[in-house]
Design a protein around this motif. Structure first.
Motif, PDB file in Angstrom:
ATOM      1  N   PHE A  51       0.850  -1.205   0.000  1.00 22.17           N
ATOM      2  CA  PHE A  51       0.000   0.000   0.000  1.00 22.17           C
ATOM      3  C   PHE A  51       0.884   1.253   0.000  1.00 22.17           C
ATOM      4  CE2 PHE A  51      -3.751   2.440   0.606  1.00 22.17           C
ATOM      5  CZ  PHE A  51      -3.420   3.478   1.457  1.00 22.17           C
ATOM      6  N   HIS A  52       1.918   1.217   0.879  1.00 19.84           N
ATOM      7  CA  HIS A  52       2.808   2.397   0.940  1.00 19.84           C
ATOM      8  C   HIS A  52       3.487   2.601  -0.412  1.00 19.84           C
ATOM      9  CE1 HIS A  52       1.937   2.982   5.071  1.00 19.84           C
ATOM     10  NE2 HIS A  52       2.677   1.976   5.555  1.00 19.84           N
ATOM     11  N   LYS A  53       3.950   1.505  -1.000  1.00 22.67           N
ATOM     12  CA  LYS A  53       4.662   1.635  -2.298  1.00 22.67           C
ATOM     13  C   LYS A  53       3.695   2.210  -3.344  1.00 22.67           C
ATOM     14  CE  LYS A  53       8.723  -1.304  -2.373  1.00 22.67           C
ATOM     15  NZ  LYS A  53       8.710  -2.389  -1.304  1.00 22.67           N
ATOM     16  N   ALA A  54       2.480   1.699  -3.372  1.00 20.46           N
ATOM     17  CA  ALA A  54       1.509   2.195  -4.368  1.00 20.46           C
ATOM     18  C   ALA A  54       1.254   3.685  -4.099  1.00 20.46           C
ATOM     19  CB  ALA A  54       0.214   1.396  -4.217  1.00 20.46           C
ATOM     20  N   PHE A  55       1.147   4.006  -2.812  1.00 20.76           N
ATOM     21  CA  PHE A  55       0.871   5.400  -2.412  1.00 20.76           C
ATOM     22  C   PHE A  55       1.993   6.311  -2.955  1.00 20.76           C
ATOM     23  CE2 PHE A  55      -1.501   7.935   0.821  1.00 20.76           C
ATOM     24  CZ  PHE A  55      -0.726   9.076   0.835  1.00 20.76           C
ATOM     25  N   ARG A  68       0.706  14.323  -6.791  1.00 16.71           N
ATOM     26  CA  ARG A  68      -0.314  14.261  -5.723  1.00 16.71           C
ATOM     27  C   ARG A  68      -0.823  12.832  -5.667  1.00 16.71           C
ATOM     28  NH1 ARG A  68      -3.647  19.856  -7.081  1.00 16.71           N
ATOM     29  NH2 ARG A  68      -1.863  21.262  -6.693  1.00 16.71           N
ATOM     30  N   LEU A  69      -1.677  12.554  -4.680  1.00 17.47           N
ATOM     31  CA  LEU A  69      -2.197  11.186  -4.549  1.00 17.47           C
ATOM     32  C   LEU A  69      -3.412  11.039  -5.469  1.00 17.47           C
ATOM     33  CD1 LEU A  69      -2.158   8.486  -2.985  1.00 17.47           C
ATOM     34  CD2 LEU A  69      -3.835   9.498  -1.437  1.00 17.47           C
ATOM     35  N   TYR A  70      -3.326  10.118  -6.454  1.00 17.09           N
ATOM     36  CA  TYR A  70      -4.469   9.831  -7.326  1.00 17.09           C
ATOM     37  C   TYR A  70      -5.119   8.566  -6.747  1.00 17.09           C
ATOM     38  CZ  TYR A  70      -6.939   8.210 -11.518  1.00 17.09           C
ATOM     39  OH  TYR A  70      -7.879   7.760 -12.412  1.00 17.09           O
ATOM     40  N   GLU A  71      -6.222   8.795  -5.968  1.00 17.99           N
ATOM     41  CA  GLU A  71      -6.796   7.695  -5.167  1.00 17.99           C
ATOM     42  C   GLU A  71      -7.186   6.494  -6.022  1.00 17.99           C
ATOM     43  OE1 GLU A  71      -9.355  10.464  -3.660  1.00 17.99           O
ATOM     44  OE2 GLU A  71      -8.428  10.670  -1.668  1.00 17.99           O
ATOM     45  N   MET A  72      -7.815   6.797  -7.133  1.00 10.26           N
ATOM     46  CA  MET A  72      -8.222   5.674  -8.018  1.00 10.26           C
ATOM     47  C   MET A  72      -6.977   4.877  -8.423  1.00 10.26           C
ATOM     48  SD  MET A  72     -11.108   4.822  -9.916  1.00 10.26           S
ATOM     49  CE  MET A  72     -11.091   5.331 -11.668  1.00 10.26           C
ATOM     50  N   GLY A  73      -5.947   5.587  -8.858  1.00 10.60           N
ATOM     51  CA  GLY A  73      -4.706   4.921  -9.295  1.00 10.60           C
ATOM     52  C   GLY A  73      -4.127   4.105  -8.153  1.00 10.60           C
ATOM     53  N   LEU A  74      -4.181   4.697  -6.939  1.00 17.65           N
ATOM     54  CA  LEU A  74      -3.627   4.015  -5.753  1.00 17.65           C
ATOM     55  C   LEU A  74      -4.328   2.669  -5.561  1.00 17.65           C
ATOM     56  CD1 LEU A  74      -2.223   3.800  -2.931  1.00 17.65           C
ATOM     57  CD2 LEU A  74      -4.126   5.131  -2.030  1.00 17.65           C
ATOM     58  N   PHE A 113      12.415  12.183  -5.397  1.00 17.08           N
ATOM     59  CA  PHE A 113      12.353  10.718  -5.199  1.00 17.08           C
ATOM     60  C   PHE A 113      13.708  10.085  -5.557  1.00 17.08           C
ATOM     61  CE2 PHE A 113       8.178   8.913  -4.111  1.00 17.08           C
ATOM     62  CZ  PHE A 113       7.431  10.084  -4.014  1.00 17.08           C
ATOM     63  N   LYS A 114      14.334  10.606  -6.643  1.00 13.62           N
ATOM     64  CA  LYS A 114      15.607   9.991  -7.074  1.00 13.62           C
ATOM     65  C   LYS A 114      16.640  10.183  -5.963  1.00 13.62           C
ATOM     66  CE  LYS A 114      17.789  11.569 -10.889  1.00 13.62           C
ATOM     67  NZ  LYS A 114      19.190  11.538 -10.319  1.00 13.62           N
ATOM     68  N   LYS A 115      16.616  11.380  -5.337  1.00 14.22           N
ATOM     69  CA  LYS A 115      17.687  11.663  -4.341  1.00 14.22           C
ATOM     70  C   LYS A 115      17.369  11.029  -2.987  1.00 14.22           C
ATOM     71  CE  LYS A 115      18.819  16.249  -6.145  1.00 14.22           C
ATOM     72  NZ  LYS A 115      18.275  17.565  -5.774  1.00 14.22           N
ATOM     73  N   THR A 116      16.135  10.510  -2.817  1.00 14.34           N
ATOM     74  CA  THR A 116      15.883   9.951  -1.475  1.00 14.34           C
ATOM     75  C   THR A 116      15.595   8.441  -1.579  1.00 14.34           C
ATOM     76  OG1 THR A 116      13.554  10.555  -1.768  1.00 14.34           O
ATOM     77  CG2 THR A 116      14.954  12.125  -0.570  1.00 14.34           C
ATOM     78  N   ILE A 117      14.375   8.075  -1.782  1.00 16.97           N
ATOM     79  CA  ILE A 117      13.985   6.675  -1.619  1.00 16.97           C
ATOM     80  C   ILE A 117      14.573   5.813  -2.748  1.00 16.97           C
ATOM     81  CG2 ILE A 117      11.751   6.939  -2.834  1.00 16.97           C
ATOM     82  CD1 ILE A 117      10.647   5.007  -0.561  1.00 16.97           C
ATOM     83  N   ASN A 118      14.590   6.367  -3.974  1.00 18.49           N
ATOM     84  CA  ASN A 118      15.091   5.528  -5.084  1.00 18.49           C
ATOM     85  C   ASN A 118      16.607   5.345  -4.969  1.00 18.49           C
ATOM     86  OD1 ASN A 118      12.495   5.622  -5.732  1.00 18.49           O
ATOM     87  ND2 ASN A 118      12.677   7.124  -7.402  1.00 18.49           N
ATOM     88  N   LYS A 119      17.259   6.326  -4.416  1.00  9.71           N
ATOM     89  CA  LYS A 119      18.726   6.223  -4.295  1.00  9.71           C
ATOM     90  C   LYS A 119      19.061   4.972  -3.468  1.00  9.71           C
ATOM     91  CE  LYS A 119      20.688   8.655  -1.086  1.00  9.71           C
ATOM     92  NZ  LYS A 119      21.013   9.833  -0.273  1.00  9.71           N
ATOM     93  N   LYS A 120      18.266   4.777  -2.390  1.00  8.13           N
ATOM     94  CA  LYS A 120      18.587   3.646  -1.480  1.00  8.13           C
ATOM     95  C   LYS A 120      18.205   2.331  -2.154  1.00  8.13           C
ATOM     96  CE  LYS A 120      18.349   6.052   2.986  1.00  8.13           C
ATOM     97  NZ  LYS A 120      17.464   7.220   2.625  1.00  8.13           N
ATOM     98  N   GLN A 121      17.099   2.364  -2.909  1.00  7.39           N
ATOM     99  CA  GLN A 121      16.572   1.085  -3.463  1.00  7.39           C
ATOM    100  C   GLN A 121      17.624   0.373  -4.322  1.00  7.39           C
ATOM    101  OE1 GLN A 121      13.764   2.189  -2.137  1.00  7.39           O
ATOM    102  NE2 GLN A 121      13.206   0.039  -1.701  1.00  7.39           N
ATOM    103  N   ALA A 154       5.210   8.072   3.464  1.00  8.32           N
ATOM    104  CA  ALA A 154       6.581   8.586   3.248  1.00  8.32           C
ATOM    105  C   ALA A 154       7.462   8.275   4.454  1.00  8.32           C
ATOM    106  CB  ALA A 154       6.505  10.100   3.025  1.00  8.32           C
ATOM    107  N   HIS A 155       6.997   8.637   5.677  1.00  5.67           N
ATOM    108  CA  HIS A 155       7.957   8.457   6.799  1.00  5.67           C
ATOM    109  C   HIS A 155       8.054   6.994   7.204  1.00  5.67           C
ATOM    110  CE1 HIS A 155       5.217   7.820  10.229  1.00  5.67           C
ATOM    111  NE2 HIS A 155       4.430   8.752   9.727  1.00  5.67           N
ATOM    112  N   ASN A 156       7.072   6.170   6.721  1.00 11.36           N
ATOM    113  CA  ASN A 156       7.246   4.732   6.985  1.00 11.36           C
ATOM    114  C   ASN A 156       8.367   4.145   6.144  1.00 11.36           C
ATOM    115  OD1 ASN A 156       5.325   4.698   8.863  1.00 11.36           O
ATOM    116  ND2 ASN A 156       3.899   3.299   7.808  1.00 11.36           N
ATOM    117  N   MET A 157       8.602   4.764   4.991  1.00 14.16           N
ATOM    118  CA  MET A 157       9.539   4.128   4.038  1.00 14.16           C
ATOM    119  C   MET A 157      10.890   4.830   3.997  1.00 14.16           C
ATOM    120  SD  MET A 157       7.572   1.725   2.992  1.00 14.16           S
ATOM    121  CE  MET A 157       7.903   1.022   1.380  1.00 14.16           C
TER     122      MET A 157
END
Lengths: 666, 190, 145, 301, 267
Positions: free
Chosen positions: B118-122, B131-137, B181-189, D47-50
């Motif tokens: 869910f978090h990843k989809a979010f 922004r959050l596209y609820e339907m897409g989520l 996103f590239k400099k934070t979460i994707n960098k670690k992935q 976000a802060h969970n991940m």
């Protein structure tokens, strides 16, 4: 020429672990004026002190510097050793190599340099020390005991029985303190009133004790042996000489709806009241903020019914000034109220009470005559949850210490509850049972094994009310931190023991230091637990930190012992470290210009205006004169005097100058 | 304060927590107040205070249990524990750190796979549109979690009440979001 | 050693800060060792000329500390001291003497940790300021010019 | 009167009614809410969970945009976004190099002197005084004010109201003439982000909240967070399943309550969008009290 | 001026006073302080704008030591100095008769201490604009530059102590400069010694100096050393709302305190 002896102490290895004592001794030997410099494992031991004595005789030393622990610890010890060896004790100084050096730094070259600097500083100072003789000061053989709880009572009785006069000042209308509110006391469950009331009566009857109740300390001047205390005796609106304590006025008084402080708000009392039946003195007091007469000018029923016409509405507060030789602070403690806990409802649930309120419920003279009943609807609770460590050991709430007595009185409450409500169940949320006194642990085992108190190891996170029940949400960390929910009829919080409300103000009046929790500070936690840093002022009981009754009584007797020893000799010797005005030959008589700025800064008004007259009596000059009896040696006058005409022994201008010089210009 | 004796690097998990999150687990004396107040402690395999106890031992097998636990994923970071903890042990940021460590070391507990999905989809939705596209989520989450039938009945009434936005709202500077996103979460992935 | 170690002199009152420093010792709280404590009976006794004397003698920083207001063992010593410090700081500031190198504080006998914190933060501060050259130069070489 | 505004994703989507009611009462009171140009999602719990830095960068970008637009106050109706913004501002204020690092990531110069207001602070500061002369009805109902977790905690960061038994929303409702009951689940968590991924927990947590309020006779529950609202309202089937009894207590936003008091048309307040129909009506017409009735004494008995 | 002479002559002839201190013509139309003991000497008394020396100085010198009552022609500065000396218990009302005179020379008549205080209060007090400007100029300099400015300025001091001799407030029999155990102030007039001397002098005058400016006039090398005391006068006024020379019961700044003294610089 100065002949100085330097003695470096290893203090076992407290100092030598981080300071190279041999190197310091060797460096000290090279200081100008040092003729003897050694290091030894235990300077304060008997062989250590004999070393100093022999060195003084052998090298006829004119000054000694012992570099060891803080002078606040062993200065008297080494000064006595020097005196025995024939050197004036005030020619002996101490360098603090332990608390200020070895204990707070790493083992490296910088620390050794610092140690050498500190020794050099004191060597330069001791060269300029003068030989001084202690000052003899008369002692007023009357003791002041502030606080009439069990500690105050014990101290007063012991001092009085030692034959000295005692003045006891108690803030409440009656003595007895918190102990008079208790039902039974641990670990023996004997009734608190039965063991306390006789001692209270003994205080009232003892010819040596003058008791002032409903009174507070206004100011304290002077110093050990020569305090002048002003006591504010608040107006009771009752003539104590006429009142025979019949209590008619308290029954007839129409204004009955005032919260009863003694019953901690669980009962009402009239505006004219005696706190509890066994009150000593058994004389009522009119609370001016509540009495209808004082508010509207009407009523005066108590005056009408009083056969002894003891009611005195126009009675004023009285300031009594009395000389005392020693002061015992026994002002006791207080406990946090239930409104201190947001997670337990900010005190809005009536059936969540604190330990003292439970004592009142259990007490025969209490609002429910000893039956355990809920304050909200008077029902007998079938299930009570006791919460230990409520507020204590909780740095987030600003109280990081353990209040020491709650584990014991919580176990006692569980036992009392079981004796009175046989089909009741007591749950106790605890952290660690701290029952370290004599027969203490056996007492808690009794609560668990005989009176089946259910102990749950964990804290309560939340308490809320629902349909008249109190839902207690806690955890049981012995069951894998599982959440435990109990539907209780009543909850007793063993709240944190804190300092009394007026403690800080009293500390400032007496100039005694206190800690961040407003508990009074003892001179030394291990070696001087009942003394304060101010000579002549002693501490007994929970005003110093939470204590149970045995400890408070023991401390009180300790204070009585100290005061009796202070009063045992008619004269008191005092440190001769006082200020002196320099004198010169006439016609100048002194470098003092007579501006008397010193007089205006002296907190002890020890400075007088001495008039110098010529032969036929007309005034030549006015000089400052310092009364050695009054001067306490603060030295403010020395720093304020522009012409440097005043100097203070032990901290003379040349000594302080030489210390700073020795530290830097080498 | 030059605390000389503990400057040597403590590479236990609790040491890393102290280093990166500034929370000292040694302060906890196991009073259990956090576990008592935690709304989801009954779901957790180790309630918060027990989790901290396991970290306090510093033993590898306990640290393994913690990283593979359900607790770190069930924690809602509702801040109830820190608001009542007598020793002010700040658990929520610790949980955040344990989650990212658990992900980094691929030790996330299988029971939490839906939550992670869910978090990843979010976050994917934010990364694409800003922004959050609820339907897409929901669609993305169902594709990952494969529980297609859940909440199906809700969709029509959501739409009827105008709560379901069909078209996603795209922010203008999406490049900036991608950069973040590239400099934070994707960098670690990677 | 490369890093500059400021020479710090601390003028403290015996009843509060000296006892506080003792408590720092008994609680074994470590702090930087380049401070030397000089004991006075009260802050009221600390003469401002000793401060300039310390700078002249080579000190790079000075700490002056005593009892909190109302806690003074002699009732008012610290009040007179506070006023004296106010006037002295203003005068030094006007004459260009670096008042950042004089740190005033209240430390009670119960504040062992605070004393260590005051010394350490003072040490950091003085390290940043570096040696107090222009006062040392004044009181040493220029005398013989 | 112009104020910075951050709607957040849910106010544009599943919680449109919250946005409509905020806009309605702002318009009624003559306040213009200026959205942050090109605002992005604050990342909420995901976000802060991940990833910590992501959880700081997303809000920081919004705050930087707001500062660039010259806004000084920012009204953030959604409690989750409010909590994320305050946490970011607090953390970046206390950690200089983290602040620099985040500014590097978002490639914007975020300074951090913005005043972030949640919906209750917005009401207290800009709405409450003008209420008296504009009110048409009194909401004479028993209501349970539900604050949720992120609106009041962590207190060190938000410093808003009391963490246990908060009173600010209750005070607003009292002004509207409502009887706000004293109940025990004011700040318990509703299950927040588990609405989709761990629904039965939401059933339990929100169930306990609804059950306690209903048990104490609440006719409506007042909320100030879209996540709480969707859990308590949309997940009512799971709640009823957990409580083993049906409850039709409506869940309305504090802004909708004010709207009703002001007599604003119910459709304009989005009341028709609720899953649990809002059957609150026959309010007492409000007559402006001339003399100030004595403050209700807090009777202890 | 005639009125002053008449008063002085009458005081001397009735032996109410044994001496009158005033000014007389000096060499080359300069003026100098004069000490008349006989009524007819008083003729020589003059007063013009050159008479600016602070005559209160002489009350503490040996010349007045054995005189039971002294009359003194006192312009506002002298009056304030006398009041300040009285507050420091150096001058007794029964031993001094003040003959008030304004700066312009208009006689005010004999003033007892009460009247002298009222008179002092009405006179312009505090610093002149150019003094304040100087202080602001120096204060505006960066700290390093300020320090060097004062060190250079004081380096010209030759330790003649004229400033001390000309100041009515420096009445100490043995000045601290003369103590050598410990040697607080270096004797030599090198930069360091001068700086310490002027720091001590300024501290001693804090809250006591009435800004008469005698010290800088007496200084042979014209060092603006009065500025230190003037700056402190402003400081004492702002911080402690106290001003010297206005009341005989005034407690000097450094020997009094209030518990609301500022302590924002104390950690």
């Amino acid at each position: 020429m100065a002949r100085i002896g330097v003695f470096i102490c290893h203090c076992g290895e407290n100092i030598s672990a981080t300071v190279d004592c041999a190197k310091v001794a060797e460096a000290a030997a090279k200081f100008p004026g040092v003729v003897h410099s050694i290091d030894y494992k235990y300077m304060c031991s008997d062989p250590g002190q004999t070393l100093v004595g022999n060195a003084i005789k052998e090298h006829n030393l004119t000054g000694v510097v012992v570099s060891a622990c803080s002078p606040r610890m062993h200065e008297p010890t080494f000064r006595r050793a020097c005196a025995e060896a024939g050197l004036n004790p005030y020619q002996c100084e101490m360098a603090n190599l332990r608390e200020h050096c070895s204990w707070v730094h790493e083992r490296n070259e910088k620390t050794d340099d610092k140690a050498i600097d500190l020794v050099r500083m004191l060597v330069e100072k001791v060269k300029r020390n003068n030989a001084l003789q202690p000052i003899k000061v008369p002692v007023t053989k009357t003791a002041l005991v502030i606080g009439g709880g069990v500690a105050g009572i014990q101290a007063a009785l012991d001092i009085a029985n030692a034959g000295h006069k005692v003045i006891m000042v108690e803030r409440e209308p009656s003595i007895g303190g918190h102990m008079s509110q208790l039902s039974e006391t641990f670990p023996t469950l004997d009734c608190s009133q039965c063991i306390l009331t006789p001692r209270m009566v003994e205080v009232a009857q003892n010819p040596n004790i003058k008791l002032y109740t409903y009174a507070e300390i206004e100011s304290v001047e002077g110093f050990v042996g020569n305090f002048i205390v002003k006591i504010r005796k608040k107006a009771k609106s009752i003539d104590e000489s006429k009142c025979n304590g019949c209590g008619l006025c308290t029954t007839k008084c129409p204004n009955k709806k005032n919260p009863n402080e003694f019953e901690l708000g669980m009962a009402k009392r009239p505006a004219i009241y005696v706190p509890f039946p066994q009150a000593v003195p058994n004389i009522p007091v009119i609370d001016k903020t509540q009495c209808t007469y004082y508010k509207t000018g009407k009523c005066k029923i108590c005056e009408k019914v009083c056969q002894a016409n003891a009611i005195q509405f126009d009675q004023q507060d009285e300031i009594i000034e009395v000389p005392v030789g020693a002061i015992a602070i026994c002002t006791g403690f207080d406990i946090k109220k239930t409104d201190f806990f947001p997670e337990y409802g900010y005190g809005k649930h009536k059936d969540i009470i604190d330990g003292l309120q439970f004592e009142r419920l259990a007490s025969a003279s209490g609002p429910t005559a000893g039956e355990i009943r809920r304050p909200s609807d008077g029902q007998v609770p079938k299930k009570i949850v006791f919460v230990a460590c409520a507020g204590s050991r909780d740095p987030a709430k600003g109280i990081e210490y353990c209040s020491k007595i709650c584990c014991m009185y919580t176990a006692k409450h569980a036992i009392l509850y079981k004796h009175k409500v046989h089909d009741g169940t007591a749950y106790i949320f605890y952290m660690d049972i701290r029952a370290a006194g004599k027969n203490y642990d056996e007492f808690t085992r009794r609560a668990i094994e005989e009176d089946d108190a259910k102990y749950i190891r964990g804290r309560v996170s939340k308490i809320y009310e629902r349909d008249g029940k109190l839902i207690v949400v806690g955890a049981d960390t012995l069951m894998g931190a599982q959440t435990v929910e109990i539907e209780a009829d009543m909850v007793v919080l063993a709240t944190a023991g804190v300092a009394n409300q007026g403690a800080e103000k009293l500390a400032q009046i007496l100039h005694v230091s206190y800690d961040q929790h407003k508990f009074f500070s003892e001179a030394h936690p291990k070696l001087k637990p009942v003394e304060t840093n101010t000579a002549g002022i002693y501490l007994a009981g929970a005003c110093q930190s939470p204590k149970d009754i045995p400890e408070s009584v023991a401390a009180a007797s300790g204070v009585a012992g100290k005061i009796s020893c202070l009063f045992s000799n008619s004269e008191l010797t005092r440190e001769p470290l006082i200020a002196v005005v320099d004198r010169l030959a006439p016609p100048q008589y002194s470098s003092c210009t007579g501006c008397f700025m010193c007089q205006s800064v002296c907190p002890y008004n020890a400075i007088e205006r001495e008039e110098i007259k010529d032969r036929n009596g007309n005034l030549v000059k006015q000089l400052a004169f310092i009364n050695p009896g009054l001067c306490q040696g603060c030295g403010t006058c020395v720093a304020v005097c522009k012409s440097k005409s005043i100097d203070i022994e032990g901290y003379t201008n040349s000594q302080m100058y030489s210390e700073v010089d020795a530290l830097l210009n080498f | 304060m030059s605390d000389s004796h503990n400057h040597l690097i403590d590479n236990s998990l609790s040491g890393k927590i102290k280093q990166n999150v500034g929370v000292s687990l040694a302060r906890c004396y196991q009073c259990g107040k956090c576990s008592a107040g935690c709304p989801v402690s009954s779901d957790m395999d180790f309630p918060p205070s027990l989790l901290i106890r396991k970290l306090q031992t510093g033993l590898p097998e306990h640290e393994e249990e913690v990283l593979r636990s359900k607790s770190i994923w069930y924690c809602l970071t509702c801040e109830m524990c820190i608001s009542r903890c007598p020793m002010e042990v700040d658990i929520p940021p610790m949980m955040d750190y344990l989650r990212s460590e658990s992900l980094r070391l691929h030790k996330a507990n299988p029971a939490a796979k839906n939550i992670i999905k869910f978090h990843k989809a979010f976050l994917d939705s934010i990364e694409q549109t800003g922004r959050l596209y609820e339907m897409g989520l929901i669609v993305d989450y169902k594709a990952r979690a494969l529980n297609l039938i859940q909440d199906v009945a809700l969709a029509p009434s959501m739409f009827a009440k105008g709560k379901l936005k069909i078209m996603p709202e795209l922010i203008k500077n999406r490049k900036n979001i991608k950069q973040i996103f590239k400099k934070t979460i994707n960098k670690k992935q990677k | 050693m490369s890093e500059f170690e400021p020479k710090i002199v601390a003028f403290v009152c015996n009843w509060c800060t000296y006892a506080g420093a003792d408590l720092t010792g008994t609680s074994r709280i470590k702090y930087s060792s380049n401070v030397r404590i000089v004991r006075f009976p009260c802050t009221g006794r600390i003469d401002y000329m000793l401060l300039t004397k310390a700078f002249a003698g080579g000190a790079d920083g000075i700490i002056v500390s005593g009892c909190h207001p109302n806690d003074c063992h002699y009732t008012s010593g610290n009040f007179y001291a506070r006023r004296r410090w106010m006037v002295f700081r203003r005068l030094c500031d006007f004459m260009g003497i670096d008042t950042r190198r004089i740190i005033f504080s209240w430390v009670s006998a119960a504040e062992g940790a605070k004393w260590a914190q005051i010394v350490n933060s003072a040490n950091e501060e003085f390290k940043k300021l570096g040696p107090y050259e222009n006062y040392h130069k004044l009181s040493t070489q220029e005398i013989f010019e | 009167m112009k104020l910075g505004f951050y709607p957040g994703c849910s106010l544009e989507g599943a919680s449109r009614e919250y946005n409509e009611s905020v806009m309605a009462i702002a318009e009624e009171m003559g306040i213009e809410l200026v959205s942050i140009p090109d605002w992005n999602c604050c990342g909420a719990t995901a976000a802060h969970n991940m990833d910590k830095e992501l959880s700081l960068s997303l809000p920081a970008r919004n705050l930087a945009l707001a500062e660039e637009a010259g806004l000084t106050e920012l009204v953030v109706p959604c409690a989750a976004c409010y909590s994320r913004f305050c946490a970011t501002q607090h953390e970046l204020k206390h950690d200089e190099n983290l602040h620099k690092k985040i500014n590097g990531i978002i490639e914007k110069e975020y300074k951090g002197n913005l005043r972030i207001l949640n919906v209750i602070q917005f009401i207290e500061e800009f709405i409450i005084d003008k209420l008296e002369d504009k009110m048409k009805f009194e909401i004479n109902k028993k209501v349970a004010c539900y604050y949720g977790c992120l609106l009041v905690r962590p207190n060190k960061v938000l410093n808003f109201d009391r963490t246990e038994d908060p009173q600010t929303m209750d005070a607003v409702m009292k002004k509207l003439g409502a009887d706000s009951i004293d109940w025990a689940f004011k700040t318990e968590c509703c299950g927040a982000g588990f609405s989709v991924s761990f629904t039965e927990t939401v059933g339990r947590l929100s169930g306990q909240i609804i059950e306690d309020a209903v048990h104490r006779g609440a006719e409506a529950m007042i909320v100030a967070c879209p996540m709480c609202h969707s859990n308590l309202d949309m997940r009512r089937p799971e709640i009823d399943k957990y409580n083993k009894k049906k409850s039709d207590m409506p869940i309305i936003y504090i802004t909708q309550a004010i709207g009703l008091a002001l007599g604003i048309d119910r459709k304009k307040l989005g009341l028709q969008r609720h899953f649990v129909p809002v059957k609150l009506n026959d309010f007492k017409p409000y007559t402006k009290k001339t003399e100030v009735e004595n403050p209700q004494k807090m009777e202890v008995e | 001026m005639e009125e002053i002479k008449k008063i002085a002559k009458q005081l001397l002839s009735e032996n109410k006073v044994q001496m009158v201190i005033g000014f007389e013509k000096g060499t080359a139309n300069k003026v100098r302080p004069a000490f008349f003991t006989k009524p007819d000497d008083v003729e020589k008394l003059i007063y013009n704008e050159a008479c600016i020396h602070n005559l209160a100085l002489y009350l503490k010198k040996d010349i007045c030591h054995h005189v039971s009552n002294v009359a003194i022609v006192a312009n506002p500065n002298v009056v304030r100095s006398i009041i300040q000396l009285a507050s420091e218990n150096q001058v007794k009302e029964e031993k001094v008769t003040i003959i008030g005179i304004s700066f312009e020379g208009k006689s005010i008549g004999i003033l007892d201490f009460k009247a002298a205080e009222e008179f002092a209060k009405t006179q312009p007090k505090g610093l002149k604009p150019e003094d304040r400007a100087f202080i602001e100029k120096v204060q505006a300099m960066p700290m390093e530059e300020r320090f060097n400015y004062w060190v250079e300025t004081f380096s010209t001091c030759v330790k003649c102590y004229a400033c001390r001799a000309s100041c009515p407030m420096c009445y100490c029999g043995k000045c601290n400069v003369e103590t050598n155990n410990p040697q607080w102030i270096p004797v030599a007039s090198h930069k360091y010694g001068n700086l310490e001397w002027h720091i001590m002098r300024a501290m001693h005058l804090a809250g006591r100096c009435i800004n008469c400016g005698e010290c800088t006039r007496a200084c042979p090398v014209d060092i603006p050393l009065n500025m230190l005391s003037y700056m402190l006068t402003d400081f004492v006024m702002d911080e402690f709302h106290a001003e010297a020379g206005l009341s005989a019961t005034y407690a000097p700044a450094l020997s009094s305190y209030t518990n609301i003294d500022k302590e924002n610089f104390i950690k």
